[in-house]
Design an enzyme around this catalytic site. Sequence first.
Site, PDB file in Angstrom:
ATOM      1  N   ARG A 180      42.727  18.592  36.516  1.00  0.00           N
ATOM      2  CA  ARG A 180      43.165  17.240  36.854  1.00  0.00           C
ATOM      3  C   ARG A 180      42.637  16.907  38.240  1.00  0.00           C
ATOM      4  NH1 ARG A 180      43.785  16.251  32.223  1.00  0.00           N
ATOM      5  NH2 ARG A 180      45.717  15.867  31.115  1.00  0.00           N
TER       6      ARG A 180
ATOM      7  N   HIS B  95      35.723  11.947  32.374  1.00  0.00           N
ATOM      8  CA  HIS B  95      36.831  12.586  31.641  1.00  0.00           C
ATOM      9  C   HIS B  95      36.493  12.765  30.150  1.00  0.00           C
ATOM     10  CE1 HIS B  95      41.431  13.293  31.969  1.00  0.00           C
ATOM     11  NE2 HIS B  95      40.925  14.023  30.991  1.00  0.00           N
TER      12      HIS B  95
HETATM   13  C1  GLV Z   1      42.767  15.534  28.581  1.00  0.00           C
HETATM   14  O1  GLV Z   1      42.655  15.519  29.752  1.00  0.00           O
HETATM   15  C2  GLV Z   1      43.822  16.218  27.882  1.00  0.00           C
HETATM   16  O2  GLV Z   1      44.873  16.482  28.489  1.00  0.00           O
HETATM   17  O3  GLV Z   1      43.624  16.498  26.688  1.00  0.00           O
END
Ligand code: GLV
Length: 310
Positions: free
Chosen positions: A225, A273
């Site tokens: 994160r 992401h």
């Molecule tokens: C993505 O970041 C997830 O938590 O799957």
Amino acid sequence: MATHILFRGPQDRNDCWRAMFADALPSVVWHHWPNVEDKAAIDVIIAWKLPRDYQQDYPNLRVIFSVGAGVDQLNLDTVPEHIKVVRMLDPGIAKGMAEFIALHVLNIHRDTFHYINANKTATWKQLPTKATSQRRVGILGLGTLGQVAANSLLALGFSVNGWSRSAKQLKGVRCFSGMEQLEEFLSQTDVLVSLLPLTIHTQGILNNKTLSQLPQGASIINVGRGEQLVSQDLLTLLDKGHLSFAVLDVFDTEPLPDSNRLWQHPNVIVTPHIAAITQDESAGKVLVENVQRYTKGQAMIGTVDRAVGY
Ligand code: GLV
């Protein structure tokens, strides 16, 4: 009594999972948010983020399934204790994550980012190569995703170390644990891969102090994160030449604002992401199995331990 599931998410995923449930568990009543007539009937929510006021709106809610591997976006502290929260342990996520990590560990190992930068100035300069066994990859976080990633790196011949909060054992991986062994782990890591869940203990864990404990020339890959990385500290260490490259897939603000310096830095690779995306088919199977377990009163796979936060 029938189980009523409320799914909050895109139409195509809704259609896929609704069909899988209709097939495997025809007694389940499926609802696609926000179309719910009898909100009191809902006992299960499947979502990435929860609808506002969900506690008042769905008074009989018993289980929240995250559609992702992480649960930090659900603000666990505010979810009442009687509601179980379940992470998504999708083999499709694990496979995607292992691919992304292997790809970028190899890119760093084979100096791809260095050569991409050298292309810009038409610079022909060969760097010495090393065997994978001479490259030490350190994985921060040895949960399901960390373990799958470790195995794919071992298959490529890398020397793999791992660190986790509590002690773990993994075949072929030298394991470290606890804050007291973090420095020793970092000091032997050429490529650091962070896969940690976001908790109060991991917030800001990648900072000037810890990143300086990596050997000169090390690189990092952050797929945990964004809040775990102090990006200003990273930039300083890249500018000083202590660190070589950073591949960042997660950010404390997403999308990463245009003005953020990370976009411009020649030794930072930003991806939006996408390291590991929930796969509808494989994740749907995991959900069906877990809802079956829920209806039988059995433990669900991936149930979050509130005390540790994941
Ligand atoms: C993505 O970041 C997830 O938590 O799957």
